[in-house]
Motif scaffolding. Structure first.
Motif, PDB file in Angstrom:
ATOM      1  N   UNK A 274       0.846  -1.205   0.000  1.00 33.92           N
ATOM      2  CA  UNK A 274       0.000   0.000   0.000  1.00 33.92           C
ATOM      3  C   UNK A 274       0.879   1.251   0.000  1.00 33.92           C
ATOM      4  N   UNK A 275       1.935   1.243   0.806  1.00 32.51           N
ATOM      5  CA  UNK A 275       2.849   2.394   0.847  1.00 32.51           C
ATOM      6  C   UNK A 275       3.476   2.639  -0.519  1.00 32.51           C
ATOM      7  N   UNK A 276       3.887   1.567  -1.185  1.00 31.10           N
ATOM      8  CA  UNK A 276       4.512   1.729  -2.509  1.00 31.10           C
ATOM      9  C   UNK A 276       3.494   2.224  -3.537  1.00 31.10           C
ATOM     10  N   UNK A 277       2.273   1.758  -3.433  1.00 32.56           N
ATOM     11  CA  UNK A 277       1.234   2.209  -4.361  1.00 32.56           C
ATOM     12  C   UNK A 277       0.965   3.700  -4.182  1.00 32.56           C
ATOM     13  N   UNK A 278       0.908   4.151  -2.929  1.00 40.03           N
ATOM     14  CA  UNK A 278       0.675   5.574  -2.667  1.00 40.03           C
ATOM     15  C   UNK A 278       1.875   6.412  -3.116  1.00 40.03           C
ATOM     16  N   UNK A 279       3.074   5.885  -2.931  1.00 39.45           N
ATOM     17  CA  UNK A 279       4.276   6.595  -3.384  1.00 39.45           C
ATOM     18  C   UNK A 279       4.268   6.721  -4.906  1.00 39.45           C
TER      19      UNK A 279
ATOM     20  N   UNK B 223       8.365   3.725 -11.633  1.00 37.57           N
ATOM     21  CA  UNK B 223       8.698   2.341 -11.267  1.00 37.57           C
ATOM     22  C   UNK B 223      10.199   2.161 -11.094  1.00 37.57           C
ATOM     23  N   UNK B 224      10.971   2.789 -11.974  1.00 42.20           N
ATOM     24  CA  UNK B 224      12.424   2.670 -11.869  1.00 42.20           C
ATOM     25  C   UNK B 224      12.929   3.306 -10.580  1.00 42.20           C
ATOM     26  N   UNK B 225      12.408   4.495 -10.262  1.00 35.43           N
ATOM     27  CA  UNK B 225      12.855   5.187  -9.049  1.00 35.43           C
ATOM     28  C   UNK B 225      12.537   4.376  -7.799  1.00 35.43           C
ATOM     29  N   UNK B 226      11.337   3.810  -7.735  1.00 37.44           N
ATOM     30  CA  UNK B 226      10.948   3.031  -6.558  1.00 37.44           C
ATOM     31  C   UNK B 226      11.744   1.731  -6.486  1.00 37.44           C
ATOM     32  N   UNK B 227      11.958   1.098  -7.618  1.00 40.15           N
ATOM     33  CA  UNK B 227      12.731  -0.149  -7.656  1.00 40.15           C
ATOM     34  C   UNK B 227      14.145   0.061  -7.139  1.00 40.15           C
ATOM     35  N   UNK B 228      14.797   1.130  -7.602  1.00 44.28           N
ATOM     36  CA  UNK B 228      16.166   1.408  -7.172  1.00 44.28           C
ATOM     37  C   UNK B 228      16.212   1.857  -5.712  1.00 44.28           C
ATOM     38  N   UNK B 229      15.225   2.624  -5.284  1.00 46.20           N
ATOM     39  CA  UNK B 229      15.196   3.146  -3.905  1.00 46.20           C
ATOM     40  C   UNK B 229      15.121   2.024  -2.879  1.00 46.20           C
ATOM     41  N   UNK B 230      14.311   0.989  -3.159  1.00 50.66           N
ATOM     42  CA  UNK B 230      14.089  -0.073  -2.175  1.00 50.66           C
ATOM     43  C   UNK B 230      14.817  -1.374  -2.528  1.00 50.66           C
ATOM     44  N   UNK B 231      15.599  -1.342  -3.581  1.00 49.01           N
ATOM     45  CA  UNK B 231      16.396  -2.522  -3.927  1.00 49.01           C
ATOM     46  C   UNK B 231      15.592  -3.692  -4.425  1.00 49.01           C
ATOM     47  N   UNK B 232      14.497  -3.418  -5.149  1.00 47.89           N
ATOM     48  CA  UNK B 232      13.706  -4.504  -5.709  1.00 47.89           C
ATOM     49  C   UNK B 232      14.418  -5.110  -6.911  1.00 47.89           C
TER      50      UNK B 232
END
Length: 326
Positions: free
Chosen positions: A79-84, A136-145
């Motif tokens: 949910x947090x990632x979706x809101x971000x 998606x790229x920014x969130x992936x890199x930020x959290x190490x997905x």
């Protein structure tokens, strides 16, 4: 993490598909009642009436992670990632519902939101795909997905609608770029597949600065299809293809000096590509051997030869320097 943005006309149909699916779990909602699909659709449609002329008021997004990321996720984190994500792409001050599905091996959720916001304004869907890729790229890199394995690994059979067309364009353009040496040649190759090219020009000039591709009623910017398909990157690839073609022609005509000039131009192009994206750079010899223009002849000054030549030159200079000192 990957996103798939969709716009539609029917809240009822979208909500029934997402919420009534087996094992579907509503994780969060705002501005709507979560009693059942009927109350959800009613509340979305009530706000939709603030902008009755907007046909496609339904915002629908699928956010997916790799199955390798499962240990890093739970309902609250998703949910947090979706809101971000929503904040990054400009989905604000509106109704939404977030639903997790468990019908696939990889974790994913569906976000349904109202493109008519709480103040009756329309949430733009302009450049949805480009904004989606960036977020998606920014969130992936930020959290190490886990990073995806590239478009070549995507299951084309599972794609639908605009996303299906996007991958059709990607595949066709990439294939045509392997042999095209000019924009005219690329246009001709794509025209055979029903794809048109449209250029964006710098204001008041004839200088090209952007490119879009059209197939049927769909028109997409090259950079929205894939970052490697911007005008500048396609132009650089075509120029390099031209140099490779001329290199092989010079070798066939037994003109090694001319061939070396073209090989140097290719080397500089490769260095520029490597500087911009270190993971994608290739060696000169690899590019020449991969060429589809002519049966590839070995490069007279391949990477290994160049290194050996520099080493010998350095050794000779050192020897000369030592001789002078003595």
């Amino acid at each position: 993490m990957m996103g798939k943005p969709i716009t539609g006309r029917s809240f009822g149909g979208c909500i029934r598909y997402v919420v009534d699916k087996q094992d579907a779990k509503i994780l969060a909602a705002e501005g709507v009642r979560m009693q059942n699909t009927s109350t959800l659709a009613h509340d979305f449609n009530l706000q939709r009436k603030l902008r009755p002329e907007l046909g496609k008021a339904v915002g629908h997004l699928v956010l997916s992670w790799s199955k390798e990321d499962l240990a890093k996720l739970n309902d609250d984190i998703m949910v947090e990632r979706a809101k971000e994500y929503m904040e990054k792409v400009g989905i604000r001050d509106t109704q939404f519902v977030i639903v997790r599905h468990s019908d696939r091996a990889h974790p994913h959720l569906h976000l349904i939101y109202n493109r008519v916001d709480n103040n009756g304004k329309t949430i733009s869907d302009k450049n949805n795909f480009a904004k989606n890729v960036k977020a998606c790229k920014e969130i992936t890199l930020k959290y190490g997905y886990h990073l995806g394995e590239g478009k070549e690994k995507v299951n084309r059979q599972a794609l639908k609608g605009k996303e299906k067309i996007r991958f059709e364009l990607y595949d066709a353009i990439k294939a045509a770029m392997k042999t095209a040496t000019t924009w005219k040649g690329l246009e001709a190759a794509l025209a055979k597949q029903g794809i048109k090219i449209a250029y964006k020009f710098r204001s008041g000039t004839s200088e090209k600065q952007g490119v879009s591709f059209e197939k049927g009623e769909i028109k997409m910017k090259g950079s929205a299809i894939d970052r490697s398909l911007s005008y500048a990157k396609i132009d650089a690839t075509l120029n390099r293809n031209q140099h490779v073609h001329l290199y092989h022609a010079a070798m066939k005509a037994n003109e090694p000096l001319v061939a070396n000039q073209f090989s140097e131009a290719i080397r500089q192009s490769i260095q520029a590509e490597y500087h911009h994206s270190p993971d994608s750079g290739k060696g000169l010899l690899q590019v020449l051997l991969e060429s589809q223009f002519v049966g590839a002849a070995p490069d007279p000054m391949g990477d290994a030869d160049v290194a050996r030549h520099k080493r010998k030159k350095h050794e000779a200079e050192q020897s000369q320097s030592q001789g002078i000192s003595r």
